[in-house]
Structures are given as C-alpha cells and as structure tokens.
Design a protein around this motif. Structure first.
Motif, PDB file in Angstrom:
ATOM      1  N   TYR A 104       0.823  -0.988  -0.096  1.00  0.00           N
ATOM      2  CA  TYR A 104      -0.129  -0.093   0.141  1.00  0.00           C
ATOM      3  C   TYR A 104       0.983   1.419  -0.169  1.00  0.00           C
ATOM      4  CZ  TYR A 104      -3.960   2.810   0.859  1.00  0.00           C
ATOM      5  OH  TYR A 104      -5.225   3.711   0.746  1.00  0.00           O
ATOM      6  N   ILE A 105       0.510   2.125  -0.637  1.00  0.00           N
ATOM      7  CA  ILE A 105       1.303   3.379  -0.873  1.00  0.00           C
ATOM      8  C   ILE A 105       0.782   4.483  -0.156  1.00  0.00           C
ATOM      9  CG2 ILE A 105       2.477   2.725  -3.062  1.00  0.00           C
ATOM     10  CD1 ILE A 105       0.552   4.753  -4.393  1.00  0.00           C
ATOM     11  N   PHE A 106       1.601   5.486   0.520  1.00  0.00           N
ATOM     12  CA  PHE A 106       1.132   6.625   1.246  1.00  0.00           C
ATOM     13  C   PHE A 106       1.976   7.783   0.868  1.00  0.00           C
ATOM     14  CE2 PHE A 106       0.963   2.930   4.197  1.00  0.00           C
ATOM     15  CZ  PHE A 106      -0.246   3.055   4.676  1.00  0.00           C
ATOM     16  N   ILE A 107       1.336   8.736   0.181  1.00  0.00           N
ATOM     17  CA  ILE A 107       2.036  10.076  -0.187  1.00  0.00           C
ATOM     18  C   ILE A 107       2.175  10.908   0.790  1.00  0.00           C
ATOM     19  CG2 ILE A 107       1.776  11.767  -2.212  1.00  0.00           C
ATOM     20  CD1 ILE A 107       0.213   9.696  -3.595  1.00  0.00           C
ATOM     21  N   ASN A 108       3.410  11.500   0.814  1.00  0.00           N
ATOM     22  CA  ASN A 108       3.571  12.517   1.919  1.00  0.00           C
ATOM     23  C   ASN A 108       3.466  13.784   1.617  1.00  0.00           C
ATOM     24  OD1 ASN A 108       4.663  10.290   3.597  1.00  0.00           O
ATOM     25  ND2 ASN A 108       6.615  10.346   2.535  1.00  0.00           N
ATOM     26  N   ASN A 109       2.286  14.201   2.096  1.00  0.00           N
ATOM     27  CA  ASN A 109       1.782  15.857   1.941  1.00  0.00           C
ATOM     28  C   ASN A 109       2.685  16.797   2.395  1.00  0.00           C
ATOM     29  OD1 ASN A 109       0.164  14.636   4.263  1.00  0.00           O
ATOM     30  ND2 ASN A 109      -0.075  16.945   4.345  1.00  0.00           N
ATOM     31  N   ALA A 110       2.800  17.922   2.275  1.00  0.00           N
ATOM     32  CA  ALA A 110       3.476  18.957   2.427  1.00  0.00           C
ATOM     33  C   ALA A 110       2.727  19.778   3.656  1.00  0.00           C
ATOM     34  CB  ALA A 110       4.223  20.046   1.757  1.00  0.00           C
ATOM     35  N   SER A 378       4.106   2.075 -17.971  1.00  0.00           N
ATOM     36  CA  SER A 378       2.800   1.496 -18.901  1.00  0.00           C
ATOM     37  C   SER A 378       2.887   0.312 -17.891  1.00  0.00           C
ATOM     38  CB  SER A 378       3.309   0.983 -20.165  1.00  0.00           C
ATOM     39  OG  SER A 378       1.942   0.383 -20.534  1.00  0.00           O
ATOM     40  N   GLY A 379       1.397   0.208 -17.196  1.00  0.00           N
ATOM     41  CA  GLY A 379       1.051  -0.906 -16.268  1.00  0.00           C
ATOM     42  C   GLY A 379       0.304  -0.621 -15.180  1.00  0.00           C
ATOM     43  N   LYS A 380      -0.845  -0.235 -15.717  1.00  0.00           N
ATOM     44  CA  LYS A 380      -2.195  -0.076 -14.558  1.00  0.00           C
ATOM     45  C   LYS A 380      -1.703   1.249 -13.775  1.00  0.00           C
ATOM     46  CE  LYS A 380      -4.363  -2.966 -12.332  1.00  0.00           C
ATOM     47  NZ  LYS A 380      -4.624  -4.226 -11.270  1.00  0.00           N
ATOM     48  N   LEU A 381      -1.201   2.228 -14.397  1.00  0.00           N
ATOM     49  CA  LEU A 381      -0.815   3.480 -13.710  1.00  0.00           C
ATOM     50  C   LEU A 381      -1.858   4.633 -14.032  1.00  0.00           C
ATOM     51  CD1 LEU A 381       2.840   3.469 -14.775  1.00  0.00           C
ATOM     52  CD2 LEU A 381       2.029   2.755 -12.505  1.00  0.00           C
ATOM     53  N   GLY A 382      -2.810   4.355 -14.705  1.00  0.00           N
ATOM     54  CA  GLY A 382      -3.819   5.309 -14.955  1.00  0.00           C
ATOM     55  C   GLY A 382      -4.702   5.838 -13.903  1.00  0.00           C
ATOM     56  N   PHE A 383      -4.169   5.902 -12.614  1.00  0.00           N
ATOM     57  CA  PHE A 383      -4.862   6.469 -11.598  1.00  0.00           C
ATOM     58  C   PHE A 383      -3.956   7.506 -10.964  1.00  0.00           C
ATOM     59  CE2 PHE A 383      -6.245   2.260 -12.162  1.00  0.00           C
ATOM     60  CZ  PHE A 383      -7.909   2.438 -12.371  1.00  0.00           C
ATOM     61  N   PRO A 384      -4.191   8.765 -10.454  1.00  0.00           N
ATOM     62  CA  PRO A 384      -3.186   9.771  -9.916  1.00  0.00           C
ATOM     63  C   PRO A 384      -2.341   9.376  -8.744  1.00  0.00           C
ATOM     64  CG  PRO A 384      -5.514  10.662 -10.345  1.00  0.00           C
ATOM     65  CD  PRO A 384      -5.758   9.133 -10.511  1.00  0.00           C
ATOM     66  N   ALA A 385      -2.825   8.651  -8.034  1.00  0.00           N
ATOM     67  CA  ALA A 385      -2.073   8.045  -6.704  1.00  0.00           C
ATOM     68  C   ALA A 385      -0.752   7.273  -7.236  1.00  0.00           C
ATOM     69  CB  ALA A 385      -2.586   7.460  -5.855  1.00  0.00           C
ATOM     70  N   ARG A 386      -1.331   6.332  -8.217  1.00  0.00           N
ATOM     71  CA  ARG A 386      -0.317   5.442  -8.786  1.00  0.00           C
ATOM     72  C   ARG A 386       0.667   6.144  -9.632  1.00  0.00           C
ATOM     73  NH1 ARG A 386      -0.547   0.107  -7.985  1.00  0.00           N
ATOM     74  NH2 ARG A 386       0.633  -0.399 -10.098  1.00  0.00           N
ATOM     75  N   ALA A 387       0.206   7.140 -10.412  1.00  0.00           N
ATOM     76  CA  ALA A 387       1.098   8.084 -11.200  1.00  0.00           C
ATOM     77  C   ALA A 387       1.996   8.871 -10.387  1.00  0.00           C
ATOM     78  CB  ALA A 387       0.244   9.175 -11.922  1.00  0.00           C
ATOM     79  N   VAL A 388       1.585   9.226  -9.195  1.00  0.00           N
ATOM     80  CA  VAL A 388       2.538   9.942  -8.270  1.00  0.00           C
ATOM     81  C   VAL A 388       3.864   8.793  -7.889  1.00  0.00           C
ATOM     82  CG1 VAL A 388       2.908  10.857  -5.748  1.00  0.00           C
ATOM     83  CG2 VAL A 388       0.894  11.483  -7.153  1.00  0.00           C
ATOM     84  N   MET A 389       3.372   7.872  -7.698  1.00  0.00           N
ATOM     85  CA  MET A 389       4.553   6.555  -7.331  1.00  0.00           C
ATOM     86  C   MET A 389       5.411   6.547  -8.352  1.00  0.00           C
ATOM     87  SD  MET A 389       3.975   2.487  -7.061  1.00  0.00           S
ATOM     88  CE  MET A 389       3.627   2.515  -8.935  1.00  0.00           C
ATOM     89  N   ALA A 390       4.817   6.403  -9.585  1.00  0.00           N
ATOM     90  CA  ALA A 390       5.548   6.371 -10.743  1.00  0.00           C
ATOM     91  C   ALA A 390       6.757   7.386 -11.082  1.00  0.00           C
ATOM     92  CB  ALA A 390       4.596   6.134 -11.980  1.00  0.00           C
ATOM     93  N   HIS A 461       0.579  19.606  -6.187  1.00  0.00           N
ATOM     94  CA  HIS A 461       0.593  20.806  -5.281  1.00  0.00           C
ATOM     95  C   HIS A 461       0.286  20.438  -3.688  1.00  0.00           C
ATOM     96  CE1 HIS A 461      -0.946  23.349  -8.836  1.00  0.00           C
ATOM     97  NE2 HIS A 461       0.285  22.961  -9.154  1.00  0.00           N
ATOM     98  N   ALA A 462      -0.240  19.641  -3.208  1.00  0.00           N
ATOM     99  CA  ALA A 462      -0.462  19.142  -1.898  1.00  0.00           C
ATOM    100  C   ALA A 462       0.808  18.688  -1.213  1.00  0.00           C
ATOM    101  CB  ALA A 462      -1.369  18.031  -1.753  1.00  0.00           C
ATOM    102  N   CYS A 463       1.620  18.146  -2.206  1.00  0.00           N
ATOM    103  CA  CYS A 463       3.074  17.786  -1.629  1.00  0.00           C
ATOM    104  C   CYS A 463       3.977  18.928  -1.853  1.00  0.00           C
ATOM    105  CB  CYS A 463       3.494  16.688  -2.492  1.00  0.00           C
ATOM    106  SG  CYS A 463       2.513  15.024  -2.200  1.00  0.00           S
ATOM    107  N   GLY A 464       3.706  20.076  -2.174  1.00  0.00           N
ATOM    108  CA  GLY A 464       4.647  21.326  -2.010  1.00  0.00           C
ATOM    109  C   GLY A 464       5.255  21.550  -3.545  1.00  0.00           C
ATOM    110  N   ASP A 474      11.491   9.779  -1.655  1.00  0.00           N
ATOM    111  CA  ASP A 474      11.271  10.028  -0.317  1.00  0.00           C
ATOM    112  C   ASP A 474       9.872  10.665  -0.021  1.00  0.00           C
ATOM    113  OD1 ASP A 474      13.435   9.025   0.648  1.00  0.00           O
ATOM    114  OD2 ASP A 474      14.455  10.932   0.394  1.00  0.00           O
ATOM    115  N   ASP A 475       9.112  10.797  -1.178  1.00  0.00           N
ATOM    116  CA  ASP A 475       7.916  11.534  -1.160  1.00  0.00           C
ATOM    117  C   ASP A 475       6.518  10.518  -0.670  1.00  0.00           C
ATOM    118  OD1 ASP A 475       8.372  14.338  -1.149  1.00  0.00           O
ATOM    119  OD2 ASP A 475       8.939  14.079  -3.222  1.00  0.00           O
TER     120      ASP A 475
END
Length: 538
Positions: A104-110, A378-390, A461-464, A474-475
């Motif tokens: 599970y991925i967690f995105i670190n907001n600013a 390319s590989g099930k990345l068509g969602f914003p959160a997974r794109a952030v990870m990519a 923008h939420a991540c600064g 590290d984000d």
C-alpha cells in the motif's frame, strides 16, 4: 389427421414443456457422448452450464465487493467512468481500502502546499501538464518532441481494437492534447483524425514491411513524410502480456482494409515472430535506433517488459561508450494488458511494473544516463495516486491502455481475445462496433485525460511541488507488511531518482517542441454538440 390435430389442441401448455424436457432427457442419456454431467444429470446439467456461462457477470455485478475484482475493481472502474463523463468522481465517508495491506502506498503531503502565483499557467488552465523532458533533445534529433500531456494512450493496434474505438481515442487525444500510440498493427486512417501519434512496430513490421515480411526503411521514411502527426517512433522488443512470444493473425481476420494498412496478403495467416529480423543483439539494436533516427529525424525509443537484466547493462555500457542510444524507454509491466496471451505468460512472465522499472532505472542511474532518456511507465498507472508513485520512481510520462478503453466504453467483460466484446471496443464485429458513438466517446476520452491531469496536479501541489517531475523517492512510503512496517521508496528500492532539470510550467508552455494542438474551437464544438444530444453535465 383431424384427430391428431384435435389431440394437439387438447394438450395443455405445461404438457408441451414436459414433453420437451422428456426429449431433452432422452437425448442427454442415450445420444449425448461428450458431456458426462449432462449424461449423469439430464436436464438439470443444462442449468449448471447456463449458470457457468453467466458466472463472470454475476460475480462482477452482484457477488464481488467494491475492491475485490481484478484486473480493475469496481471503485477503479467507477472513477474512470465518472471522470470520463465529467461527473462527480469523489467518494464519501472515508476510504474502504485496507491501508495496512502490503505494497500500500502513502503519499507524504507538505505542511504548506504549493501556492500558485498570479499569472501562473495552471490558474487559467488547470489541465495543462506537459512532460518535463523532451524526447530527442540530448541526441540532437532533427525533430525533438515534448509530449503536451504526461498521460497518453499506450500501444493498442487497429485489429485488436475496433475502428470506432481507435477513432474515438484519437479524437479524444486531440482534444486532450495527448499522443496516441498506434500499436503494432500499422498506422490506420483512424489514427489520423487529429492527435499526435507515436508510430509503434514490433517483430512483424506491420505497415513498414516489404513483400517478404522484412523491415523496410524506405516505407518508414515515406510514412513519416506523408504523416507529419507522427512525432516519435517506438520499437517493441516485448510487451507485458506475453514477453518473448510471437503470434499469428489468422487469415480469416484479415480484411482488405487491414491487409492494406499492415502490408500483408488477404486471407493468409501472418506470423508475428518472437524475435526481430532487422538486427542482431544489443549492438544491432543500438545501430538500428540510430539508423531510423537519422533517416526520419524523429526521436526513437524502445518498449520492453523486464526480466533478466544482462542486456540492459550492455545497453547502458554502449550508451556510455558511444554517447548515443534510445531517446525514450517505455517499461511495460508484467501485469498483462489488452493483448491476448496464454495464462502462463500473463500470470508469470516478466516483472510487475514497480519492480521491473526500479531494476532498469537503477542500471541507467548507476551510469549517469537518466538525464538523457525520457522514461515512460505502462502498467495500471492510470490513476493519480499510482502516477505519483511512478513519477517518484523516475517515470517522466505514463501510457494507459485498459484505462483508456474504459473511458470509451469498455466494461471489463474480458472477451478481448474472442472477438465478442459486448461494448464494441475490442472486436471487429460490425454490429457490436455500431454501438460506439464516436463524438460521445471521444469527448469522454478527453475528459478522462483532463480530469486525471487536474487531480494529479492537485496532489502535486498538496506535496509542495509545481510539477510531478519534482517528486522524489522520499515522497512516497510503501507498506511492506509484518515487522518491516513502512519504508520510503528510496529505502525499499535502494536508489534515488536523478533530479529532472525542471524550471517552471511557464517554460514548458513556451517550449518550441511542445506537441498537442490547443485548438479550443474544436473542443468547444464537440462539447456543444454533446450537450445538445445527451445533456451530459460539463
């Protein structure tokens, strides 16, 4: 005869049903030699086969919960459909995901989000999100290309997808200023309705082959000259659905139109072999790339699924030694895709995108080559959160296939390989294709891309940050499960991405190599017509 007719009239309706069931039972017991179940359980066995036939539909819409299905669950599909219709794509009452599950991925907001100054391009256009890198700029190609969208349509050929689906995607890409990858079926008329195009070919060299099935540089150069919308060329080495496996296009499926586009004979089976005949080894591939770039002036890249790493190391060494190499590298995940494949290939061959990309990127990072390459995910990345990870891992743009198909009507019936796709997206059946309204679906595809970019920008923008290219390893944190708990991507994959030379979104907008046609008149016309017809909320 009259007595027989009177007897027939006397028999009640239930009598006819009983007679029919008796005949079925007699057939099952004494005549049927193929089905054990029908022989042992006459009549009742047919109910079993009927339920089995509608089982996938029952599970998809009744049995499975919102997060249970694969490859895309109901929540994921609903987000794509709502985004494509420009409807409310939010969810309420908090997440229903198991946030403690492994991977599970967690995105670190600013603490303080990025604040756009007065006059920032994204204030006027919250959908503008171009690539931070330019294809072909380092290698000094004659026609460098900066994709105007960080999300684009992945390789899906005319033949695997229907003509109406291809045209809907192409027109949608024009409205959304994205590029459309042709797939290996050649450049069809349905790829020529407005958007930028990345011409893709594989081992069959469809569209650029001679009469013997060999690659023809002359045909490729002519194709590029006659079609200025072709902005880059992609050589497919392998794909996630079936890496290292060729295929056969049955002669029965080769219409006159497909034969003309692919440069193949009508009515004869056409082999797409597992290996390329135009070059030998990594050295040959590198020369092949340079020959194409020199002949066409366009950026040239490769697409590959990832398994063994030896050849990737060899490629990086050659790039260090010669100063040349691919302008972009598309890494395809082993999760499978739109291509039909044996389950053993789709389930087990090649690494999933996250692992495969990390291994390849680390090789080029160790050789200090990442600044020269545009990395495509390319590989099930068509969602914003997974794109952030990519983007955090080093991707510069992403390509989507199945997500784009859903935007134009795919319902995940998983009939792509049977030519019976009920939505008309992945079939050559003319009747099923007629259900696709190209004007409607093109606008939906365009809204999926635009709403994706808007949400990705909001997360950025939420991540600064101003642009997704600024994300670092590290984000994003990754849940590893058990006692490993949570680690950053840099700790999990043991590398830090190379910093991208990004200055500002304003600079991207002014770039002379920027693709996409910002034709507001075309966009307004499509939206106006759709409003009149379907009263879709815009």
């Amino acid at each position: 005869m009259e007595a027989l007719f009177d007897f027939i009239l006397v028999i009640p309706w239930w009598g006819w049903i009983l007679l029919f069931l008796v005949l079925v039972a007699v057939y099952d017991i004494f005549i049927n030699k193929k089905h054990t179940i029908l022989h042992n359980f006459p009549v009742v066995g047919h109910i079993r086969y009927m339920l089995e036939g509608v089982g996938p539909e029952l599970r998809q819409y009744i049995v499975a919960n919102n997060r249970e299905e694969l490859p895309f669950n109901r929540i994921e599909r609903s987000w794509i459909y709502a985004s494509a219709k420009n409807e409310n794509n939010y969810e309420g009452f908090g997440t229903d995901r198991d946030i403690y599950a492994p991977n599970y991925i967690f995105i670190n907001n600013a603490m303080l989000p990025y604040k756009m100054e007065k006059g920032h391009p994204n204030i006027k256009d919250p959908y503008f999100l171009a690539s931070a890198k330019v294809m072909g700029l380092y290698n000094k190609r004659r026609k460098p290309y900066r994709p105007a969208s960080v999300i684009n349509v992945s390789a899906m050929s005319f033949g695997s997808l229907s003509a109406r689906a291809i045209e809907s995607l192409n027109r949608g890409c024009e409205l959304a200023h994205a590029y459309h990858n042709t797939g290996e079926g050649g450049l069809s008329p349905y790829h020529k309705t407005g958007s930028d195009v990345v011409f893709h070919f594989g081992t069959g060299y469809f569209g650029v082959r001679d009469e013997h099935g060999n690659f023809s540089m002359e045909k490729l150069v002519r194709l590029v000259e006659e079609n200025p919308q072709v902005r880059a060329i992609e050589i497919k080495l392998s794909q996630g659905a079936k890496p290292g496996k060729g295929g056969v296009l049955p002669g029965s499926k080769i219409t006159a139109e497909i034969a003309e586009i692919r440069h193949v004979p009508i009515g004869k089976d056409v082999l797409s072999p597992p290996c390329h005949s135009a070059f030998e080894g990594v050295d040959g591939l590198m020369k092949f790339i340079e020959d194409i770039a020199e002949a066409t002036g366009l950026p040239v890249g490769i697409k590959s699924a990832v398994g063994k790493m030896d050849d990737w190391v060899t490629m990086a060494d050659i790039m260090v030694k010669t100063g040349k190499g691919p302008d972009f590298i598309a890494i395809d995940g082993g999760e499978g895709g739109t291509g039909a494949a044996p389950p053993s290939f789709a389930d087990h061959m090649a690494l999933p995108w996250m692992f495969g990309f990390a291994e390849v990127y680390k090789i080029f990072k160790s050789k200090e080559l990442c600044h020269r390459i545009v990395f495509v995910g390319s590989g099930k990345l068509g969602f914003p959160a997974r794109a952030v990870m990519a983007f955090s891992m080093g991707a510069d743009i992403i390509n989507v296939a199945r997500e784009a198909m859903m935007a134009v009507g795919c319902i995940q019936a998983q009939q792509c390989h049977n030519n019976t796709c009920p939505s008309g997206v992945a079939t050559q059946n003319k009747w099923l294709q007629r259900g696709i309204n190209i004007k409607d679906k093109s606008v939906r595809a365009h809204f999926y891309f635009k709403n994706f970019r808007k949400e990705l920008l909001e997360m950025t923008h939420a991540c600064g940050y101003e642009h997704p290219s600024q994300f670092t390893m590290d984000d994003v944190d990754l849940s590893l499960g058990d006692k490993n708990l949570v680690k950053t991507l840099s700790e999990s994959f043991t590398y830090h991405k190379t910093e991208v030379a990004f200055k500002s979104v304003k600079d991207l907008q002014k770039c002379p190599y920027l693709g996409g046609k910002y034709n507001k008149k075309v966009e307004k016309k499509h939206v106006k017509e759709l409003k009149k017809k379907d009263k879709v909320r815009f």
